[in-house]
Scaffold this motif. Structure first.
Motif, short mmCIF file in Angstrom:
data_model
loop_
_atom_site.label_atom_id
_atom_site.label_comp_id
_atom_site.label_asym_id
_atom_site.label_seq_id
_atom_site.Cartn_x
_atom_site.Cartn_y
_atom_site.Cartn_z
N ASP A 1 -15.71 -81.15 125.45
CA ASP A 1 -14.34 -80.36 126.24
C ASP A 1 -14.25 -78.79 125.92
N PRO A 2 -14.13 -78.39 125.17
CA PRO A 2 -14.43 -76.94 124.31
C PRO A 2 -14.99 -76.13 125.24
N THR A 3 -16.44 -76.94 125.24
CA THR A 3 -17.74 -75.96 126.20
C THR A 3 -17.69 -75.36 127.18
N ILE A 4 -17.09 -76.66 128.60
CA ILE A 4 -16.92 -76.76 129.64
C ILE A 4 -15.91 -75.87 129.85
N LEU A 5 -14.79 -75.48 129.14
CA LEU A 5 -13.46 -75.06 129.20
C LEU A 5 -14.65 -74.14 129.10
N VAL B 1 -20.53 -80.34 136.70
CA VAL B 1 -21.06 -80.10 135.80
C VAL B 1 -22.38 -80.87 134.97
N GLN B 2 -22.58 -81.69 135.59
CA GLN B 2 -23.57 -82.66 135.71
C GLN B 2 -25.00 -80.91 136.21
N ASP B 3 -24.60 -80.37 136.85
CA ASP B 3 -24.70 -79.36 137.88
C ASP B 3 -25.82 -77.96 137.30
N VAL B 4 -24.64 -77.66 135.84
CA VAL B 4 -25.12 -76.42 135.01
C VAL B 4 -25.19 -76.70 133.65
N GLY B 5 -25.72 -78.03 133.99
CA GLY B 5 -26.65 -78.42 132.55
C GLY B 5 -25.18 -78.95 131.64
N LEU B 6 -24.59 -78.98 131.72
CA LEU B 6 -23.37 -79.79 130.57
C LEU B 6 -23.02 -80.79 130.76
N ARG B 7 -23.99 -81.71 130.95
CA ARG B 7 -23.85 -83.14 131.17
C ARG B 7 -22.66 -83.83 130.46
N GLU B 8 -23.73 -83.87 128.56
CA GLU B 8 -23.00 -84.54 127.82
C GLU B 8 -22.26 -83.81 126.92
#
Length: 116
Positions: free
Chosen positions: A40-44, A30-37
Motif C-alpha cells: 500500500d505505501p508503494t501504491i500511495l 495498479v496492474q496496468d502500471v506494474g504495481l500488481r503486488e
C-alpha cells in the motif's frame, strides 16, 4: 476530469461500469502500471508522484497510511475509500459525480469515504 488509480483488489465490476458510462475516463489499475503486488505505501507513493487519486475498498490500512504520509509532510493526491458493501451501481454513480463535478486539486491530502 479526475485522474484515478484503482488498487489491486478494487471491484472490477465498478471499473467496467465506470468505463461503460464514461469511456474517456482517466483511470488506471495498479496492474496496468506494474504495481500488481506492490504494498500500500508503494501504491500511495506512485499515485502521489503521478497525481492520481487512489480508489480502494481497504478501510483497514489505506486511510492510516495516507494520514501517515500527510503527517510526515509527504505528497498524497487523494484517497477514495469505497465501502465494499455498497451497490455497484451506486458506487459508479457517486464516483462519476466526483469525477465530473470536481477538480484534481480539491482532493490533495483528502481521504473520502463513499457512500457520500
Amino acid at each position: 476530469m479526475l485522474r484515478l488509480l484503482s488498487d489491486e483488489n478494487f471491484n472490477g465490476d465498478i471499473v467496467r461500469g465506470l468505463f461503460l458510462r464514461q469511456p474517456d475516463l482517466d483511470l488506471l489499475r495498479v496492474q496496468d502500471v506494474g504495481l500488481r503486488e506492490a504494498d500500500d505505501p508503494t501504491i500511495l507513493n506512485w499515485a502521489a508522484q503521478n497525481d492520481r487519486i487512489v480508489l480502494s475498498h481497504d478501510r483497514a490500512t489505506m486511510p492510516d497510511l495516507a494520514y501517515e504520509q500527510l503527517r510526515d509532510k509527504e505528497q498524497m493526491s487523494g484517497l477514495f475509500i469505497i465501502n465494499d458493501r455498497m451497490p455497484v451501481r451506486q458506487a459508479i454513480d457517486e464516483l462519476l459525480v466526483l469525477v465530473n463535478c470536481s477538480e484534481q486539486s480539491e482532493w490533495k491530502g483528502v481521504v473520502l469515504y463513499l457512500p457520500l
